[in-house]
Write a protein that holds these residues in place. Structure first.
Motif, mmCIF file in Angstrom:
data_model
loop_
_atom_site.group_PDB
_atom_site.id
_atom_site.type_symbol
_atom_site.label_atom_id
_atom_site.label_comp_id
_atom_site.label_asym_id
_atom_site.label_seq_id
_atom_site.Cartn_x
_atom_site.Cartn_y
_atom_site.Cartn_z
ATOM 1 N N GLU A 75 0.852 -1.192 0.000
ATOM 2 C CA GLU A 75 0.000 0.000 0.000
ATOM 3 C C GLU A 75 0.880 1.232 0.000
ATOM 4 O OE1 GLU A 75 -3.011 -0.149 2.995
ATOM 5 O OE2 GLU A 75 -3.633 -2.140 2.367
ATOM 6 N N PRO A 76 1.173 1.803 -1.126
ATOM 7 C CA PRO A 76 0.685 1.425 -2.450
ATOM 8 C C PRO A 76 1.539 0.328 -3.070
ATOM 9 C CG PRO A 76 2.125 3.328 -2.648
ATOM 10 C CD PRO A 76 2.051 3.003 -1.179
ATOM 11 N N PRO A 77 0.994 -0.376 -4.107
ATOM 12 C CA PRO A 77 1.859 -1.256 -4.900
ATOM 13 C C PRO A 77 2.942 -0.389 -5.543
ATOM 14 C CG PRO A 77 -0.466 -1.522 -5.506
ATOM 15 C CD PRO A 77 -0.388 -0.330 -4.617
ATOM 16 N N GLU A 78 4.205 -0.862 -5.522
ATOM 17 C CA GLU A 78 5.313 -0.034 -6.019
ATOM 18 C C GLU A 78 6.140 -0.763 -7.049
ATOM 19 O OE1 GLU A 78 6.655 2.173 -1.984
ATOM 20 O OE2 GLU A 78 8.162 2.122 -3.558
ATOM 21 N N LEU A 79 6.683 -0.007 -7.995
ATOM 22 C CA LEU A 79 7.566 -0.614 -8.984
ATOM 23 C C LEU A 79 8.810 -1.159 -8.307
ATOM 24 C CD1 LEU A 79 8.350 -0.888 -12.116
ATOM 25 C CD2 LEU A 79 9.901 0.982 -11.572
ATOM 26 N N GLU A 80 9.194 -2.370 -8.669
ATOM 27 C CA GLU A 80 10.500 -2.883 -8.248
ATOM 28 C C GLU A 80 11.171 -3.553 -9.444
ATOM 29 O OE1 GLU A 80 10.238 -5.774 -5.123
ATOM 30 O OE2 GLU A 80 9.277 -7.247 -6.399
ATOM 31 N N VAL A 81 12.492 -3.603 -9.379
ATOM 32 C CA VAL A 81 13.251 -4.239 -10.456
ATOM 33 C C VAL A 81 13.874 -5.488 -9.859
ATOM 34 C CG1 VAL A 81 14.926 -3.880 -12.289
ATOM 35 C CG2 VAL A 81 13.813 -1.889 -11.237
ATOM 36 N N GLU A 82 13.490 -6.624 -10.426
ATOM 37 C CA GLU A 82 13.922 -7.912 -9.878
ATOM 38 C C GLU A 82 15.453 -7.975 -9.786
ATOM 39 O OE1 GLU A 82 11.347 -11.144 -11.487
ATOM 40 O OE2 GLU A 82 13.283 -12.147 -11.732
ATOM 41 N N GLY A 83 15.953 -8.325 -8.605
ATOM 42 C CA GLY A 83 17.397 -8.542 -8.443
ATOM 43 C C GLY A 83 18.202 -7.303 -8.086
ATOM 44 N N TYR A 84 17.554 -6.141 -7.947
ATOM 45 C CA TYR A 84 18.282 -4.906 -7.617
ATOM 46 C C TYR A 84 17.697 -4.304 -6.349
ATOM 47 C CZ TYR A 84 20.199 -5.301 -12.262
ATOM 48 O OH TYR A 84 20.850 -5.765 -13.374
ATOM 49 N N ASP A 85 18.547 -4.099 -5.325
ATOM 50 C CA ASP A 85 18.009 -3.530 -4.092
ATOM 51 C C ASP A 85 18.329 -2.030 -4.003
ATOM 52 O OD1 ASP A 85 20.640 -3.345 -3.324
ATOM 53 O OD2 ASP A 85 20.564 -5.038 -1.935
ATOM 54 N N THR A 86 17.696 -1.398 -3.010
ATOM 55 C CA THR A 86 17.816 0.059 -2.869
ATOM 56 C C THR A 86 19.260 0.481 -2.678
ATOM 57 O OG1 THR A 86 15.672 0.001 -1.826
ATOM 58 C CG2 THR A 86 16.897 2.027 -1.559
ATOM 59 N N ALA A 87 20.034 -0.304 -1.895
ATOM 60 C CA ALA A 87 21.418 0.097 -1.618
ATOM 61 C C ALA A 87 22.202 0.226 -2.923
ATOM 62 C CB ALA A 87 22.076 -0.934 -0.698
ATOM 63 N N GLU A 88 22.011 -0.737 -3.820
ATOM 64 C CA GLU A 88 22.744 -0.672 -5.095
ATOM 65 C C GLU A 88 22.207 0.461 -5.978
ATOM 66 O OE1 GLU A 88 22.719 -4.321 -7.359
ATOM 67 O OE2 GLU A 88 24.169 -3.547 -8.807
ATOM 68 N N LEU A 89 20.893 0.604 -6.011
ATOM 69 C CA LEU A 89 20.295 1.594 -6.920
ATOM 70 C C LEU A 89 20.557 3.033 -6.481
ATOM 71 C CD1 LEU A 89 16.908 -0.152 -7.827
ATOM 72 C CD2 LEU A 89 19.086 -0.202 -9.043
ATOM 73 N N THR A 90 20.846 3.237 -5.202
ATOM 74 C CA THR A 90 21.101 4.610 -4.734
ATOM 75 C C THR A 90 22.592 4.824 -4.431
ATOM 76 O OG1 THR A 90 20.594 3.976 -2.462
ATOM 77 C CG2 THR A 90 18.782 4.905 -3.751
ATOM 78 N N SER A 91 23.452 3.888 -4.852
ATOM 79 C CA SER A 91 24.882 4.009 -4.550
ATOM 80 C C SER A 91 25.496 5.155 -5.352
ATOM 81 C CB SER A 91 25.597 2.700 -4.894
ATOM 82 O OG SER A 91 25.536 2.491 -6.293
ATOM 83 N N PRO A 92 26.575 5.758 -4.845
ATOM 84 C CA PRO A 92 27.247 6.838 -5.588
ATOM 85 C C PRO A 92 27.715 6.359 -6.960
ATOM 86 C CG PRO A 92 28.111 6.683 -3.347
ATOM 87 C CD PRO A 92 27.188 5.525 -3.524
ATOM 88 N N GLU A 93 28.090 5.079 -7.066
ATOM 89 C CA GLU A 93 28.573 4.560 -8.360
ATOM 90 C C GLU A 93 27.448 4.620 -9.399
ATOM 91 O OE1 GLU A 93 28.864 2.884 -5.445
ATOM 92 O OE2 GLU A 93 30.980 3.388 -5.129
ATOM 93 N N VAL A 94 26.264 4.187 -8.994
ATOM 94 C CA VAL A 94 25.131 4.228 -9.925
ATOM 95 C C VAL A 94 24.754 5.682 -10.216
ATOM 96 C CG1 VAL A 94 22.631 3.800 -10.054
ATOM 97 C CG2 VAL A 94 24.187 1.930 -9.508
ATOM 98 N N GLU A 95 24.751 6.526 -9.194
ATOM 99 C CA GLU A 95 24.342 7.919 -9.412
ATOM 100 C C GLU A 95 25.323 8.664 -10.312
ATOM 101 O OE1 GLU A 95 23.133 9.701 -5.660
ATOM 102 O OE2 GLU A 95 21.227 8.627 -5.851
#
Ligand code: DC
Length: 217
Positions: A75-95
């Protein structure tokens, strides 16, 4: 006559409060929440894992095709990308590489098609080009603004970095993103300055706008 599913488009710069508002709005209205930034972030993370060049449009498109997007129940249903967690997606390397990955037209067209599919049954969709490109006919278009200091402070809190570091990172990313998707409110978008309003007030204002825009005439 039945109405087509409601689409609410929220655009704005990094740290402008888009995600907080989009999630709050989706929760309050019982709609799915689609954060399109996560899709580009996952592609940047995938390119890092595969050691692919951020200049190789063909390789990036292949990697994009391998990403699996879902709406996670909640609540609410949220988009997620299989196999990728928040730590990786918000890392300085990704940014530091996400803007370079997101600048390729072929990649953007593919992402836009996925975003339209994810919003087909109605959604709150958040990004930079949602009301201008992805859903130009969205029922409600909101464009969030905030001062650079405000955005840096917010990002520093979220990422537990110093405001100076967060501010520098945001500015560098803004400059790169602006070359691909100039941040301009779409025609018909309502601009909200989230620096002037708190979180609860921003949500209240957005709900008022949604009600006004979707009331039967
Ligand atoms: O909203 P965000 O900070 O999570 O977005 C991450 C990056 O993805 C951002 O630097 C630009 C890119 N992006 C984009 O090009 N188009 C979108 N609709 C959303 C994000």
């Amino acid at each position: 006559m039945s109405r087509s599913p409601l689409v609410i488009a929220i655009d704005g710069a990094a740290g402008s409060g888009k995600s907080t508002l989009a999630r709050g709005l989706a929760g309050a209205l019982g709609m799915p929440y689609v954060n399109t930034g996560l899709m580009y972030r996952a592609l940047a993370a995938s390119a890092r894992r595969a050691n692919a060049s951020v200049d190789d449009e063909g390789a990036l498109l292949d990697l994009a095709r391998g990403l699996r997007f879902h709406l996670r129940a909640g609540e609410p249903p949220e988009l997620e990308v299989e196999g990728y967690d928040t730590a990786e997606l918000t890392s300085p390397e990704v940014e530091s590489t996400v803007s370079a990955v997101a600048r390729h037209p072929v990649v953007r067209r593919w992402m836009c098609d996925r975003q339209r599919a994810l919003g087909r049954s109605g959604a709150v969709v958040e990004g930079r080009d949602i009301a201008t490109v992805v859903f130009p006919n969205a029922d409600v278009k909101l464009f969030l603004r905030a001062d650079p200091e405000e955005r840096a402070a917010r990002r520093a809190d979220e990422r537990m970095r110093s405001a100076d570091d967060a501010g520098d990172a945001i500015q560098a990313r803004d400059a790169r993103d602006d070359r691909t998707t100039p941040l301009e409110p779409a025609p018909g978008a309502i601009v909200i300055d989230t620096g002037k309003l708190g979180i609860a007030e921003t949500l209240r204002e957005a709900l008022r706008i949604v009600e006004e825009r979707t009331a039967p005439r």
